[in-house]
Scaffold this motif. Structure first.
Motif, PDB file in Angstrom:
ATOM      1  N   VAL A   1       0.877  -1.169   0.000  1.00  0.00           N
ATOM      2  CA  VAL A   1       0.000   0.000   0.000  1.00  0.00           C
ATOM      3  C   VAL A   1       0.915   1.220   0.000  1.00  0.00           C
ATOM      4  N   ALA A   2       1.009   1.849  -1.170  1.00  0.00           N
ATOM      5  CA  ALA A   2       1.940   2.952  -1.383  1.00  0.00           C
ATOM      6  C   ALA A   2       1.215   4.295  -1.300  1.00  0.00           C
ATOM      7  N   PHE A   3       2.010   5.335  -1.193  1.00  0.00           N
ATOM      8  CA  PHE A   3       1.497   6.695  -1.093  1.00  0.00           C
ATOM      9  C   PHE A   3       1.846   7.453  -2.373  1.00  0.00           C
ATOM     10  N   GLU A   4       0.844   8.122  -2.909  1.00  0.00           N
ATOM     11  CA  GLU A   4       1.033   8.912  -4.116  1.00  0.00           C
ATOM     12  C   GLU A   4       2.285   9.785  -3.992  1.00  0.00           C
ATOM     13  N   HIS A   5       3.136   9.756  -4.988  1.00  0.00           N
ATOM     14  CA  HIS A   5       4.389  10.524  -5.068  1.00  0.00           C
ATOM     15  C   HIS A   5       5.483   9.977  -4.159  1.00  0.00           C
ATOM     16  N   TYR A   6       5.234   8.902  -3.426  1.00  0.00           N
ATOM     17  CA  TYR A   6       6.236   8.325  -2.515  1.00  0.00           C
ATOM     18  C   TYR A   6       6.260   6.798  -2.656  1.00  0.00           C
ATOM     19  N   VAL A   7       6.343   6.315  -3.878  1.00  0.00           N
ATOM     20  CA  VAL A   7       6.303   4.882  -4.150  1.00  0.00           C
ATOM     21  C   VAL A   7       7.721   4.310  -4.111  1.00  0.00           C
ATOM     22  N   SER A   8       7.887   3.236  -3.364  1.00  0.00           N
ATOM     23  CA  SER A   8       9.166   2.522  -3.316  1.00  0.00           C
ATOM     24  C   SER A   8       9.185   1.521  -4.474  1.00  0.00           C
ATOM     25  N   HIS A   9      10.093   1.718  -5.405  1.00  0.00           N
ATOM     26  CA  HIS A   9      10.163   0.803  -6.553  1.00  0.00           C
ATOM     27  C   HIS A   9      10.651  -0.579  -6.133  1.00  0.00           C
ATOM     28  N   ALA A  10      11.459  -0.648  -5.088  1.00  0.00           N
ATOM     29  CA  ALA A  10      11.912  -1.948  -4.584  1.00  0.00           C
ATOM     30  C   ALA A  10      10.728  -2.755  -4.044  1.00  0.00           C
ATOM     31  N   LEU A  11       9.836  -2.121  -3.279  1.00  0.00           N
ATOM     32  CA  LEU A  11       8.647  -2.828  -2.788  1.00  0.00           C
ATOM     33  C   LEU A  11       7.685  -3.126  -3.934  1.00  0.00           C
ATOM     34  N   LEU A  12       7.555  -2.195  -4.843  1.00  0.00           N
ATOM     35  CA  LEU A  12       6.705  -2.380  -6.019  1.00  0.00           C
ATOM     36  C   LEU A  12       7.121  -3.649  -6.764  1.00  0.00           C
ATOM     37  N   ASN A  13       8.430  -3.872  -6.871  1.00  0.00           N
ATOM     38  CA  ASN A  13       8.955  -5.016  -7.613  1.00  0.00           C
ATOM     39  C   ASN A  13       8.958  -6.325  -6.829  1.00  0.00           C
ATOM     40  N   ASN A  14       8.773  -6.276  -5.508  1.00  0.00           N
ATOM     41  CA  ASN A  14       8.865  -7.486  -4.694  1.00  0.00           C
ATOM     42  C   ASN A  14       7.554  -7.935  -4.066  1.00  0.00           C
ATOM     43  N   CYS A  15       6.549  -7.095  -4.092  1.00  0.00           N
ATOM     44  CA  CYS A  15       5.247  -7.485  -3.547  1.00  0.00           C
ATOM     45  C   CYS A  15       4.387  -8.097  -4.649  1.00  0.00           C
ATOM     46  N   THR A  16       3.348  -8.801  -4.250  1.00  0.00           N
ATOM     47  CA  THR A  16       2.450  -9.449  -5.190  1.00  0.00           C
ATOM     48  C   THR A  16       1.747  -8.423  -6.070  1.00  0.00           C
ATOM     49  N   SER A  17       1.314  -7.337  -5.443  1.00  0.00           N
ATOM     50  CA  SER A  17       0.686  -6.234  -6.178  1.00  0.00           C
ATOM     51  C   SER A  17       0.826  -4.959  -5.359  1.00  0.00           C
ATOM     52  N   THR A  18       0.407  -3.853  -5.957  1.00  0.00           N
ATOM     53  CA  THR A  18       0.554  -2.544  -5.322  1.00  0.00           C
ATOM     54  C   THR A  18      -0.750  -1.770  -5.433  1.00  0.00           C
ATOM     55  N   MET A  19      -1.064  -1.045  -4.376  1.00  0.00           N
ATOM     56  CA  MET A  19      -2.203  -0.140  -4.341  1.00  0.00           C
ATOM     57  C   MET A  19      -1.632   1.238  -4.012  1.00  0.00           C
ATOM     58  N   ILE A  20      -1.893   2.213  -4.854  1.00  0.00           N
ATOM     59  CA  ILE A  20      -1.368   3.559  -4.618  1.00  0.00           C
ATOM     60  C   ILE A  20      -2.495   4.463  -4.131  1.00  0.00           C
ATOM     61  N   LEU A  21      -2.288   5.018  -2.933  1.00  0.00           N
ATOM     62  CA  LEU A  21      -3.293   5.866  -2.316  1.00  0.00           C
ATOM     63  C   LEU A  21      -3.049   7.338  -2.622  1.00  0.00           C
ATOM     64  N   LYS A  22      -4.150   8.066  -2.792  1.00  0.00           N
ATOM     65  CA  LYS A  22      -4.109   9.496  -3.071  1.00  0.00           C
ATOM     66  C   LYS A  22      -4.671  10.266  -1.883  1.00  0.00           C
ATOM     67  N   LYS A  23      -4.556  11.559  -1.948  1.00  0.00           N
ATOM     68  CA  LYS A  23      -5.031  12.445  -0.883  1.00  0.00           C
ATOM     69  C   LYS A  23      -6.473  12.140  -0.489  1.00  0.00           C
ATOM     70  N   SER A  24      -7.342  11.947  -1.464  1.00  0.00           N
ATOM     71  CA  SER A  24      -8.763  11.699  -1.188  1.00  0.00           C
ATOM     72  C   SER A  24      -8.992  10.397  -0.427  1.00  0.00           C
ATOM     73  N   ASP A  25      -8.061   9.449  -0.519  1.00  0.00           N
ATOM     74  CA  ASP A  25      -8.194   8.176   0.185  1.00  0.00           C
ATOM     75  C   ASP A  25      -8.032   8.330   1.699  1.00  0.00           C
TER      76      ASP A  25
END
Length: 179
Positions: free
Chosen positions: A146-170
């Motif tokens: 569960v990533a944060f808009e504008h603060y995504v870790s590419h290492a976690l993005l590449n090693n987790c099963t999937s990614t969810m990117i949260l925005k301000k409205s979330d």
């Protein structure tokens, strides 16, 4: 029924949300509803990990931080969220959180081995957790970053099963904004 684990790296969550929504009050945040929103499930095991602040006599800052954290803990307990604490170390004029990442990693691996969850939602950008994530996925578990808009870790993005990117409205709909 799927078993869901939601892990909040408290310090990481706090710092990222404050960058995205600086005026959002996280002490009274609705972590339970937020978790239901991101997982799509009503029943989740939710764990909040954070370094525990100690109150020192004659230190107004530590007393204020301690008081705020106790309010947060009360809010989390009222939402039936487990709290696991590390500690805060003060060195070289700076505060450092210790023991939290290890607890998160242990819970990822132990939960996978003991079949305590099917899907883990990891709300952290800490790349130190990658070995635990790899172990969990080797046991057939899904680990969703569960990533944060504008603060995504590419290492976690590449090693987790999937990614969810949260925005301000979330975040806004689950907390009160300071005026």
């Amino acid at each position: 029924m799927k078993k869901i684990l939601v892990q909040f790296d408290g310090s990481n969550f706090y710092n990222k949300v404050k960058k995205i929504v600086p005026d959002l009050h996280l002490t009274n945040f609705d972590y339970s509803s937020f978790s239901k929103n991101i997982t799509g499930f009503k029943r989740n095991k939710i764990v909040y990990y954070v370094g525990e602040i100690k109150k020192f006599n004659n230190d107004k800052k530590s007393q204020a931080l301690y008081s705020g954290q106790q309010s947060l803990f009360s809010n989390l307990r009222n939402q039936e969220i487990d709290i696991k604490t590390g500690y805060i170390l003060f060195t070289d004029g700076k505060y450092h959180e210790k023991g939290v990442d290890v607890q998160i990693a242990i819970d990822i691996v132990r939960g996978a081995v003991r079949n305590e969850y099917d899907v883990c939602y990891l709300i952290s950008s800490d790349t130190d957790l990658i070995p635990a994530i790899k172990d969990a996925t080797s046991f057939g578990k899904k680990v969703i970053y569960v990533a944060f808009e504008h603060y995504v870790s590419h290492a976690l993005l590449n090693n987790c099963t999937s990614t969810m990117i949260l925005k301000k409205s979330d975040f806004i709909k689950f907390g009160k904004r300071n005026k």
